[in-house]
Design an enzyme around this catalytic site. Structure first.
Site, PDB file in Angstrom:
ATOM      1  N   GLY A  51       0.838  -1.202   0.000  1.00 16.15           N
ATOM      2  CA  GLY A  51       0.000   0.000   0.000  1.00 16.15           C
ATOM      3  C   GLY A  51       0.864   1.239   0.000  1.00 16.15           C
ATOM      4  O   GLY A  51       2.055   1.171   0.333  1.00 16.15           O
ATOM      5  N   CYS A  78       5.327  -6.135   1.612  1.00 17.39           N
ATOM      6  CA  CYS A  78       5.677  -4.710   1.597  1.00 17.39           C
ATOM      7  C   CYS A  78       4.998  -3.968   2.760  1.00 17.39           C
ATOM      8  O   CYS A  78       5.375  -4.155   3.896  1.00 17.39           O
ATOM      9  CB  CYS A  78       5.346  -4.107   0.223  1.00 17.39           C
ATOM     10  SG  CYS A  78       6.187  -2.544  -0.034  1.00 17.39           S
ATOM     11  N   TYR A  79       3.952  -3.174   2.508  1.00 14.88           N
ATOM     12  CA  TYR A  79       3.250  -2.506   3.610  1.00 14.88           C
ATOM     13  C   TYR A  79       2.763  -3.556   4.614  1.00 14.88           C
ATOM     14  O   TYR A  79       2.805  -3.336   5.823  1.00 14.88           O
ATOM     15  CB  TYR A  79       2.067  -1.703   3.065  1.00 14.88           C
ATOM     16  CG  TYR A  79       1.305  -0.956   4.129  1.00 14.88           C
ATOM     17  CD1 TYR A  79       1.695   0.315   4.525  1.00 14.88           C
ATOM     18  CD2 TYR A  79       0.192  -1.522   4.762  1.00 14.88           C
ATOM     19  CE1 TYR A  79       1.008   1.004   5.520  1.00 14.88           C
ATOM     20  CE2 TYR A  79      -0.503  -0.853   5.745  1.00 14.88           C
ATOM     21  CZ  TYR A  79      -0.090   0.420   6.123  1.00 14.88           C
ATOM     22  OH  TYR A  79      -0.771   1.085   7.111  1.00 14.88           O
ATOM     23  N   HIS A 164       8.137  -7.832  -3.635  1.00 15.53           N
ATOM     24  CA  HIS A 164       6.859  -8.292  -4.209  1.00 15.53           C
ATOM     25  C   HIS A 164       7.011  -9.637  -4.921  1.00 15.53           C
ATOM     26  O   HIS A 164       7.569  -9.687  -6.014  1.00 15.53           O
ATOM     27  CB  HIS A 164       6.332  -7.247  -5.201  1.00 15.53           C
ATOM     28  CG  HIS A 164       5.870  -6.003  -4.534  1.00 15.53           C
ATOM     29  ND1 HIS A 164       4.569  -5.814  -4.130  1.00 15.53           N
ATOM     30  CD2 HIS A 164       6.542  -4.886  -4.157  1.00 15.53           C
ATOM     31  CE1 HIS A 164       4.458  -4.641  -3.542  1.00 15.53           C
ATOM     32  NE2 HIS A 164       5.641  -4.053  -3.551  1.00 15.53           N
ATOM     33  N   GLU A 166       4.638 -11.260  -6.250  1.00 12.49           N
ATOM     34  CA  GLU A 166       3.583 -11.406  -7.271  1.00 12.49           C
ATOM     35  C   GLU A 166       3.985 -10.834  -8.631  1.00 12.49           C
ATOM     36  O   GLU A 166       3.324 -11.110  -9.622  1.00 12.49           O
ATOM     37  CB  GLU A 166       2.282 -10.753  -6.773  1.00 12.49           C
ATOM     38  CG  GLU A 166       2.271  -9.235  -6.674  1.00 12.49           C
ATOM     39  CD  GLU A 166       2.873  -8.692  -5.374  1.00 12.49           C
ATOM     40  OE1 GLU A 166       3.647  -9.410  -4.719  1.00 12.49           O
ATOM     41  OE2 GLU A 166       2.601  -7.524  -5.042  1.00 12.49           O
ATOM     42  N   VAL A 220     -16.397  -8.913 -24.698  1.00 15.28           N
ATOM     43  CA  VAL A 220     -16.063 -10.251 -24.199  1.00 15.28           C
ATOM     44  C   VAL A 220     -16.938 -10.667 -22.991  1.00 15.28           C
ATOM     45  O   VAL A 220     -17.465 -11.779 -22.958  1.00 15.28           O
ATOM     46  CB  VAL A 220     -14.558 -10.326 -23.801  1.00 15.28           C
ATOM     47  CG1 VAL A 220     -14.211 -11.681 -23.239  1.00 15.28           C
ATOM     48  CG2 VAL A 220     -13.687 -10.020 -25.004  1.00 15.28           C
ATOM     49  N   ASP A 221     -17.122  -9.748 -22.039  1.00 12.81           N
ATOM     50  CA  ASP A 221     -17.814 -10.134 -20.803  1.00 12.81           C
ATOM     51  C   ASP A 221     -19.272 -10.522 -21.056  1.00 12.81           C
ATOM     52  O   ASP A 221     -19.735 -11.581 -20.610  1.00 12.81           O
ATOM     53  CB  ASP A 221     -17.755  -9.006 -19.763  1.00 12.81           C
ATOM     54  CG  ASP A 221     -16.321  -8.621 -19.438  1.00 12.81           C
ATOM     55  OD1 ASP A 221     -15.423  -9.421 -19.740  1.00 12.81           O
ATOM     56  OD2 ASP A 221     -16.105  -7.525 -18.889  1.00 12.81           O
ATOM     57  N   SER A 222     -20.008  -9.660 -21.782  1.00 17.15           N
ATOM     58  CA  SER A 222     -21.422  -9.989 -22.002  1.00 17.15           C
ATOM     59  C   SER A 222     -21.555 -11.186 -22.938  1.00 17.15           C
ATOM     60  O   SER A 222     -22.483 -11.981 -22.808  1.00 17.15           O
ATOM     61  CB  SER A 222     -22.205  -8.784 -22.520  1.00 17.15           C
ATOM     62  OG  SER A 222     -21.787  -8.406 -23.805  1.00 17.15           O
ATOM     63  N   LYS A 365     -10.532 -11.147 -15.917  1.00 20.33           N
ATOM     64  CA  LYS A 365     -10.683 -11.119 -17.375  1.00 20.33           C
ATOM     65  C   LYS A 365     -10.021 -12.323 -18.059  1.00 20.33           C
ATOM     66  O   LYS A 365     -10.601 -12.922 -18.958  1.00 20.33           O
ATOM     67  CB  LYS A 365     -10.060  -9.819 -17.903  1.00 20.33           C
ATOM     68  CG  LYS A 365     -10.403  -9.504 -19.318  1.00 20.33           C
ATOM     69  CD  LYS A 365     -11.695  -8.743 -19.342  1.00 20.33           C
ATOM     70  CE  LYS A 365     -12.067  -8.238 -20.689  1.00 20.33           C
ATOM     71  NZ  LYS A 365     -13.293  -7.427 -20.606  1.00 20.33           N
TER      72      LYS A 365
END
Ligand code: XMP
Length: 509
Positions: A51, A78-79, A164, A166, A220-222, A365
Site C-alpha cells: 500500500g 511490503c506494507y 513483491h 507477485e 467479451v464479458d457480455s 478477465k
C-alpha cells in the site's frame, strides 16, 4: 480459499490472480474487514497487500489485530510486512531513499516460505524499512541495502516480505507463493472447468423456469456470460443487442452472425441509431454526450424489455457480464473503473422487479477468456480489443453527426484491418481512431481540399489504468495513412497520437 487484504497497493489484484493461477481460490477484502468476519469465512491463509501509506502515519490503514490470533497463517507483502512489524512492536523507519526496482536477496536460515531459494532477484518498491524485528521474529533474508527483506515467526506462522513475489520481476515469486499455500495446507481445487460446472448448476437452480433478459454488446464479458447462460437455459434467455449507430463498421452484422453461430434461440437486435443521433444533436461536451448515450440506452432497453414481456410473458431476471474487478472496491477507486461500471450496470424500472444473474462475478478477465474457450467461443471474439460503452460517440470529438461517424467508421476499419493483416492486432491492447471537429487544407489531384483531421491511437497496457503509446514501424504507419487518404473521402490529415496515460486518457473524450 486465501483472503487478500487490500491496503491500496497497485498489485493487490495481481496477488489474487497469482494465487488462483496456482489453483487456489483467492478473494480480496478491504483492510477494514474484522477478525470476526474472517473467522466466519474460515480462509486457509491471509495475505496482506502492499500500500502507498507509511505505517507511522497518523491515519495509516491498520488491521484488526485479533486477526493475528485466529491461528490462520498470514503473509504480509511490503506494507503488509511493515504492519506486522508494527503490530508486534518492531521498529520501522524511513530508509535513506526510496528503493524502487530490482535487487538480490540472500536467503539465510530455514524459513519455509523461502524454501528452495538462495540468492535471488526480487523487485522492491518501498521507503520505510524494518530497523528492528519484533521479538520471536527471525530475519530470513537481506539485500545489500535492506537488512530485513523478509522475516517470519515460526510459532505464529506469520511471514513478511519487503519485496513483491507477485510481480514478473521476482522470477521465483511463484515458488514463494506456492510455499505459502503449502504452509496454509490450502487445497488446489480452483479449476475453471469445475467452477464453471458449479456456476451453471447454481444458475439453473436460481432461475428455475423463469425468463432472463440480457443486454449484449459484442464485448467479451457480455458475450461469455450470455453463452454460458444459453448453454444451460436456451429457452429462457432473451438477449437484446442495441445498435446505437455508434458502432464500428459492420459491427451489427458481426454480432448478429456470432450469436446465430452460438445457437441463441432468442436474440433480438434493435436499430436505435436514429434515436441516438437525434439525442446527440447539438451536444458537444464529452460528459453530456456520455450521459445522453447512457440514458437513451436504458430507455431503448426498457422499451424492448416491456415489449418482450408482453409477447413472451413475465421476465424475472437480468443477466449481466459483471466480472470480479468490476465489483471489488479498490482502496483507490479509479475514474475508469467507476465509469465502466456505470455503463455495465443497467437499471430497470422497479415495477419489473428483476433479480440479477451475474455468472462471471467471481472471475478475472483472463479467466473469463478461459471460460469462453471452454464454451467454444471463437478466439477472434474473445481476443477483441476493449470498446467503450458510448462507442464512437466519444471518438467523434465535439458534436456527433452522421457524416463524421461514417468517415470515422471507414478510417477505423482500415486501421484495424491493417493491424490484423500485419500481425499487430493481438500485440496491441487497444487501437482506435478519432475524428476532430475542425478541418485542414490539402491538395487532391490539382484541386484544393478542405477536409477533416483524423487521429489514430494504439496503446499497450495491462488494465487500462496506465498505457503506453505503441511504437509501430514507420512503414506500417505510412501504409495506414496512405490507405486512409486514398480510400476515405473527407479526410485531409492523419495524425498518430503519441501521448502516454497518464496524463492523457486512452479515449480522446
Ligand atoms: P480512458 O479513456 O479512461 O479509458 O483512459 C480506459 C479504458 O476504458 C474505456 N472507456 C470506457 N468504457 N464507458 C466504457 O464502457 C466509457 O464511458 C468509457 N470511457 C473509456 C476505454 O475504451 C479504455 O479501454
Amino acid at each position: 480459499m486465501i483472503t487478500v487484504i487490500n491496503f491500496g497497493g497497485q498489485y493487490c489484484h495481481l496477488i489474487a490472480r497469482k494465487i488462483r493461477e496456482l489453483g487456489t481460490k483467492a478473494e480480496i477484502f478491504p483492510f477494514t474487514v474484522s477478525a470476526e468476519e474472517l473467522k466466519k469465512l474460515n480462509p486457509d491463509g491471509i495475505i496482506l497487500s502492499g500500500g502507498p501509506a507509511s505505517v507511522n502515519e497518523i491515519n495509516a490503514p491498520l488491521l484488526d489485530s485479533k486477526i493475528f490470533d485466529l491461528g490462520i497463517p498470514v503473509l504480509g507483502i511490503c506494507y503488509g510486512l511493515q504492519l506486522i512489524a508494527k503490530t508486534f512492536n518492531g521498529v520501522i523507519k524511513p530508509g535513506p531513499s526510496r528503493e524502487y526496482g530490482k535487487n538480490i536477496i540472500s536467503v539465510k536460515g530455514n524459513d519455509p516460505l523461502l524454501k528452495g531459494l538462495k540468492k535471488e532477484q526480487v523487485w522492491l518498491s518501498h521507503f520505510d524499512t524494518v530497523k528492528s524485528v519484533p521479538k520471536d521474529f527471525i530475519v530470513s533474508s537481506s539485500t545489500k541495502t535492506c537488512l530485513v527483506s523478509s522475516m517470519y515467526s515460526k510459532n505464529k506462522k506469520i511471514f513478511g516480505l519487503q519485496f513483491h513475489p507477485e510481480v514478473h520481476h521476482t522470477p521465483k515469486g511463484k515458488i514463494i507463493l506456492s510455499n505459502f499455500l503449502k504452509i496454509c495446507t490450502a487445497k488446489k481445487d480452483w479449476k475453471i472447468s469445475s467452477v464453471l460446472m458449479q456456476i451453471q448448476k447454481e444458475i439453473k437452480e436460481k432461475a428455475g423456469e423463469e425468463k432472463i433478459l440480457m443486454g449484449v454488446s459484442g464485448g467479451v464479458d457480455s458475450l461469455v456470460a450470455s453463452v454460458l447462460i444459453n448453454k444451460i437455459l436456451p429457452n429462457q434467455l432473451f438477449c437484446v443487442f442495441i445498435d446505437n449507430g455508434l458502432m464500428r463498421k459492420n459491427e451489427k452484422q458481426y454480432i448478429e452472425s456470432l450469436y446465430k453461430k452460438m445457437n441463441f434461440k432468442h436474440f433480438f437486435s434493435v436499430d436505435a441509431s436514429k434515436e441516438f443521433l437525434s439525442v446527440l444533436t447539438g451536444l458537444t461536451g464529452p460528459e453530456e454526450k456520455r450521459k445522453a448515450i447512457g440514458f437513451t440506452f436504458i430507455k431503448v432497453f426498457e422499451d424492448k424489455a416491456v415489449e418482450l414481456e408482453q409477447k413472451h410473458g413475465k421476465i424475472s431476471f437480468l443477466g449481466q457480464g459483471t466480472i470480479y474487478p468490476d465489483r471489488i472496491e479498490s482502496a483507490e477507486p479509479s475514474k475508469t473503473a467507476s465509469k465502466i461500471k456505470s455503463h455495465h450496470n443497467l437499471s430497470l424500472p422497479d415495477k419489473m422487479n428483476l433479480s440479477l444473474i451475474e455468472p462471471l462475478r467471481e472471475f478475472y478477465k483472463d479467466e473469463v477468456r478461459e471460460i469462453g474457450t471452454l464454451l467454444k467461443i471463437p478466439k477472434t471474439a474473445l481476443d477483441r480489443h476493449p470498446f467503450p460503452g458510448p462507442g464512437l460517440g466519444v471518438r467523434v470529438l465535439g458534436e456527433v453527426t452522421k457524416e463524421k461517424l461514417d468517415i470515422l467508421r471507414e478510417v477505423d476499419f482500415i486501421f484495424i484491418d491493417e493491424l490484423k493483416k500485419n500481425n499487430f492486432y493481438d500485440k496491441t491492447w487497444q487501437a482506435l481512431a478519432a475524428i476532430f471537429p475542425v478541418k485542414a487544407v490539402g491538395v487532391k489531384g490539382d484541386a484544393r481540399d478542405y477536409s477533416f483531421i483524423v487521429a489514430l491511437r494504439a496503446v499497450n497496457s495491462v488494465d487500462g489504468m496506465t498505457a503506453d503509446w505503441t511504437k509501430f514501424p514507420d512503414s506500417f504507419l505510412e501504409k495506414v495513412s496512405s490507405r486512409i487518404l486514398n480510400e476515405v473521402n473527407g479526410v485531409a490529415r492523419v495524425l498518430y497520437d503519441i501521448s502516454q496515460k497518464p496524463p492523457a486518457t486512452i479515449e480522446f473524450e
